[in-house]
Design an enzyme around this catalytic site. Structure first.
Site, PDB file in Angstrom:
ATOM      1  N   GLU A  27     -25.197  52.417 -39.476  1.00 14.95           N
ATOM      2  CA  GLU A  27     -24.196  53.455 -39.217  1.00 14.95           C
ATOM      3  C   GLU A  27     -24.698  54.853 -39.555  1.00 14.95           C
ATOM      4  OE1 GLU A  27     -20.548  52.137 -41.017  1.00 14.95           O
ATOM      5  OE2 GLU A  27     -20.661  50.175 -40.036  1.00 14.95           O
ATOM      6  N   GLU A  51     -22.080  42.064 -34.705  1.00 19.54           N
ATOM      7  CA  GLU A  51     -20.834  41.885 -35.473  1.00 19.54           C
ATOM      8  C   GLU A  51     -19.611  41.723 -34.549  1.00 19.54           C
ATOM      9  OE1 GLU A  51     -20.395  44.934 -38.489  1.00 19.54           O
ATOM     10  OE2 GLU A  51     -22.541  45.089 -38.787  1.00 19.54           O
TER      11      GLU A  51
END
Ligand code: G3I
Length: 372
Positions: free
Chosen positions: A167, A282
């Site tokens: 991220e 994910e």
């Protein structure tokens, strides 16, 4: 259909005995009603097109649920520790590391011949307090290097792929679209380069990935996220940084409409043209806000997942698809701030009954006609 029957034969011969043994004990544990027979194990369906299917796996699943263990073994070729391999879990206090939980999950993988994704090394939400303070006060990279050198070789026998930086993108922080996190504060944007070089030194054989979210929908923000991710990748490649691929978290969200085919296809095309690998890391669906009957909600989830899978599986360099769990019972989406206690965004429900999403994943891997 011949491939499906062939794979069903393998599934019955390979997994049924193990699953039956675990199921007997699991039934008392979780009072599971009889559900429709399993189809082809997802790991076999994925393997039939040379991809790997896996799931996030938690200490709770390992320690509290024989059903979770059994289903993970039959369905998954790889597991991703949902929390246990993060810095704040491994080293909650300075000068000591506790590998107990990570070793337990790694040994579960070793015992059963599973691979493990290394999730994740540098993440702004996974930095222990003491390390954040040290980074800020000393601005020395040694604490990062020591952490990488302690963790990566320890699992080098089962981890082929690490999420080295997680991220890194955040719109509104900087003109280059990078997140202003603790590492940026201490070292500037080159922290990303240093992280990959340090990881390459610590695990020369591993594939090193940048993992990112918020890339799937038609919006100004997600369009900017896609653009800034590509710009970051270009800069890293130009500088010869040892990056091997990109992880697409793929937390889908029905509040955002349908996945943006052109946007996702263009992103994967441009990543591929940089000679980078891709993993879906994910995959799950936030859906509980949409209301409606359970059947309608489950159908909407399955259709969205199928749309997404049909785009990404067009790229042979998408080597793996990992869902962020198998059963809704353990989904982070039920416990995150503002989460919905009844979210149904994973392949199996609370009682481990398969849902349309599970069928959609299997059909996508097998290339069966889509109805979406
Ligand atoms: O197990 C302990 C419990 O014993 C303790 O009482 C409790 C006190 O807070 O903590 C429990 O551990 C929690 C752990 O999940 C296991 O449930 C941690 O607090 C909690 O922070 C941790 O959350 C994880 C989160 O990342 C932060 O690491 C979630 O499970 C996990 O699903 C989530 O996953 C992230 C990915 O790594 C990156 N992409 C987004 C994704 C969702 O946020």
């Amino acid at each position: 259909m011949r491939r499906r029957r062939f794979l069903q034969g393998i599934a019955a011969a390979t997994f049924q005995p193990a699953l039956s043994a675990c199921m007997r004990s699991a039934r008392e544990e979780e009072q599971v009603e009889d559900e429709e027979p399993e189809g082809i194990a997802l790991q076999l369906a994925a393997g039939s097109i040379n991809r790997m299917y896996g799931s996030a796996f938690s200490e709770k699943m390992l320690n509290a649920s024989s059903r979770a263990r059994a289903m993970t073994l039959t369905q998954c070729a790889s597991i991703t520790p949902e929390w246990s391999l993060k810095w704040d879990r491994l080293a909650p206090s300075a000068n000591s590391t506790d590998f107990t939980a990570a070793d337990a999950i790694a040994n579960f993988a070793r015992t059963h011949g599973k691979r493990m994704r290394g999730h994740t090394l540098l993440w702004h939400q996974g930095v222990p307090t003491w390390a954040g303070e040290q980074l800020q006060n000393t601005r020395e990279w040694d604490v990062v290097r020591s952490y990488f050198n302690a963790v990566m070789p320890r699992y080098g026998d089962i981890v082929d792929e690490w999420d080295v930086v997680n991220e890194a993108i955040e719109i509104g922080h900087r003109p280059d679209g990078l997140r202003h996190n603790q590492f940026m504060e201490a070292f500037g944007p080159e922290y990303i380069d240093w992280a990959f070089w340090t990881a390459r030194d610590a695990a020369p054989q591993a594939r090193l990935y940048l993992n990112e979210y918020g890339l799937e929908y038609f919006s100004a923000e997600e369009g900017a996220r896609r653009l800034n991710l590509l710009r970051l990748l270009e800069r890293l490649k130009i500088r010869g940084v040892p990056i091997d691929g990109v992880g697409l978290q793929a937390h889908l969200d029905l509040r955002k409409g349908k996945v943006y085919r052109e946007g996702i296809y263009g992103l994967l095309r441009d990543i591929t043209n940089m000679d980078l690998g891709i993993s879906v890391t994910e995959l799950d669906v936030r859906e509980a806000d949409s209301g409606g009957s359970l059947e309608a909600r489950d159908r909407a989830v399955a259709d969205e997942v199928r749309r997404y899978m049909d785009i990404v599986l067009q790229f042979p360099n998408v080597g793996s698809v990992t869902t962020w769990g198998l059963s809704d019972r353990y989904s982070w989406l039920r416990y995150k701030d503002g989460g919905r206690r009844d979210n149904r965004g994973l392949p199996y429900d609370d009682q481990w009954r398969r849902k349309p999403m599970r069928s959609a994943l299997e059909a996508a891997f097998l290339g069966q006609q889509s109805t979406t």
